[in-house]
Design a protein around this motif. Structure first.
Motif, PDB file in Angstrom:
ATOM      1  N   TRP A 174       0.738  -1.154  -0.286  1.00 44.66           N
ATOM      2  CA  TRP A 174       0.058   0.651  -0.341  1.00 44.66           C
ATOM      3  C   TRP A 174       0.800   1.170  -0.369  1.00 44.66           C
ATOM      4  O   TRP A 174       0.917   2.606  -0.436  1.00 44.66           O
ATOM      5  N   CYS A 177       1.734   1.838  -3.838  1.00 48.34           N
ATOM      6  CA  CYS A 177       0.873   2.642  -4.265  1.00 48.34           C
ATOM      7  C   CYS A 177       0.729   4.160  -4.453  1.00 48.34           C
ATOM      8  O   CYS A 177       0.637   4.575  -4.985  1.00 48.34           O
ATOM      9  N   VAL A 178       1.196   4.085  -3.243  1.00 44.12           N
ATOM     10  CA  VAL A 178       0.675   5.180  -2.311  1.00 44.12           C
ATOM     11  C   VAL A 178       1.696   6.448  -2.942  1.00 44.12           C
ATOM     12  O   VAL A 178       0.826   7.708  -3.613  1.00 44.12           O
ATOM     13  N   LEU A 182      -0.217   8.742  -5.445  1.00 44.65           N
ATOM     14  CA  LEU A 182      -0.967   9.254  -4.868  1.00 44.65           C
ATOM     15  C   LEU A 182       0.469  10.992  -4.900  1.00 44.65           C
ATOM     16  O   LEU A 182      -0.262  11.680  -5.096  1.00 44.65           O
TER      17      LEU A 182
END
Lengths: 217, 217, 217
Positions: A174, A177-178, A182
């Motif tokens: 995670w 991914c961030v 993002l």
């Protein structure tokens, strides 16, 4: 990861490859140790070493329908594990392997972070949703060990050890991914941060003996 | 199953989806229960739940070379199992799970029929012979449970339980083939009949305690 | 193997097919025997027989991304195993199966050589490197038995038996590679030599009770 070549003056393709090779060999060595403990023969030792080293990445590529497999594209990894097995067989009558369990802790932890990040990278690059990408990261880093334990007829340690392992892969996935989507960090920086965070958490949780809660039936 | 939308005023896409979700959650819950019984940690519980819920459909799609996987196309199924695992962990110190084994009997039986029919549908739609399609139906409904038991280091219950389970999937798969191809029924009707017949046979054989013949060695 | 048809006046497609069928049935029978010994029910016996007979070739084709699977292209193989399981169930209450273990030694050894050669052939034809092709040969001939033993919750015999089995597949695979590529023999001759050498070594090592070195921990 070819995309790293122009982007990573710091991390560097060679360092990346060296780390990946070290992680692969650490996973293979964990297979050798477990197979030897279960008194498998030399063939069994080699098969379990291959399954531990290449099982995770192979299942990921199968699920993502990605070819060629990384061990076909980088066949030197395959030869390295062959060489490791041959070397292990030479030592096999002379030496106890217990001390090596400590020795593989560091490359194993780095492999956990690295394989998670690579799995997430590949799934995201193929347009998978974030949850699927994280699962691919977990599968890449954890399935080899699960396969090793299933072949040795044990409950997989990653599922029953109560020391967090797959959990850090999940968290690291995670994070990756961030950082990539993002935060928009460049790939080499996201990779470095993910590996440091995941491997760090794994090492801390081993040295401090953190325990996952168990299920009281 | 998109083809159902124009064809099924009675059965309906929503009911179909609700049943498929219930079946998936029932399979996941069977994984949670077995993993808890084997004293796996929270990660192990989650992994076994995912393997039980998605193993069958994933192997079917791998063998048929069908992408994306249904859990990529319907990622809400994946999130539902994540939520189920999270919920199960909250209960994990407070409550015994034995009563739930009875509770999953019905959704598990419906899942047996539904997953069999879905597997047969997909294989037939891809032009496979009937025997292969039936095997895909059996794999869809049975392999998740087999994987769950292998991960928990048990002889798979579907293979050793002596209560017919995979046998009804096999029979239901042939029924579905016949209804679809020979009888030429519309898909929603064939699906309904297959699910009712397969789930009904499973429930009757549990309540009446039918036994498969065993092998006297 | 269609390419054999014009090339093999001696070996012949029919003989080839008959041998492959005998080997498949021998592998299936090894599954029946092991499942019966573990007291699985009739469904378990059938599933383990299928896994033993088709597991190796299926994993090879999955890894090579080769479709259709050989059991889809030659569905008569699938029906033959169905018939074998049905026949075995008729005998199941009447007869002990121990004598058959000797009886499958020969077809099993021929299958070892034949499946190795077929696996190497297919991988080379798809442009894989020699090491990968040899691994595919080993997987084709060995993975079915590994899967059989994992389903029966045993440490795979091929990994722990200390009698060379996978090792001859590995050696036979390299021999086949050399005969095909370096020596440039016609396929049917390379196949014949590989099968004779691999099966011969396997039979000699069983009759003379050769042992692999074991690992002294």
């Amino acid at each position: 990861m070819d995309y790293l070549q122009p982007l990573s003056p710091l991390w560097g393709t060679r360092l990346h490859m060296a780390l990946e090779l070290a992680a692969t060999l650490a996973f293979a060595l964990s297979g050798v140790i477990e197979a030897a403990r279960k008194r498998l023969d030399v063939v069994g030792v080699a098969v379990v070493a291959f399954a531990a080293a290449f099982g995770g990445g192979t299942l990921r590529d199968l699920l993502l329908d990605y070819r060629p497999f990384f061990w076909v594209a980088h066949i030197e990894f395959l030869w390295s594990v062959v060489a490791l097995c041959a070397a292990a067989m030479l030592f096999m009558r002379q030496q106890h392997l217990h001390p090596t369990e400590r020795a593989i802790l560091w490359p194993d932890a780095i492999g956990l972070g690295l394989f998670t990040a690579i799995g997430v990278d590949r799934a995201l690059a193929m347009g998978q949703p974030a949850l699927v990408a994280v699962m691919m990261g977990v599968i890449t880093s954890v399935f080899g060990g699960v396969l090793r334990d299933v072949l040795c007829n044990e409950v997989p340690r990653a599922l029953s050890d109560h020391r967090p392992y797959a959990l850090w892969a999940f968290a690291g996935g995670w994070l990756h991914c961030v950082l990539l989507t993002l935060a928009g960090l460049p790939p080499w920086l996201a990779l470095t941060l993910t590996v440091v965070a995941t491997a760090g958490l794994r090492l801390v949780s081993v040295y401090r003996d953190w325990q996952l809660p168990s299920w009281h039936d």
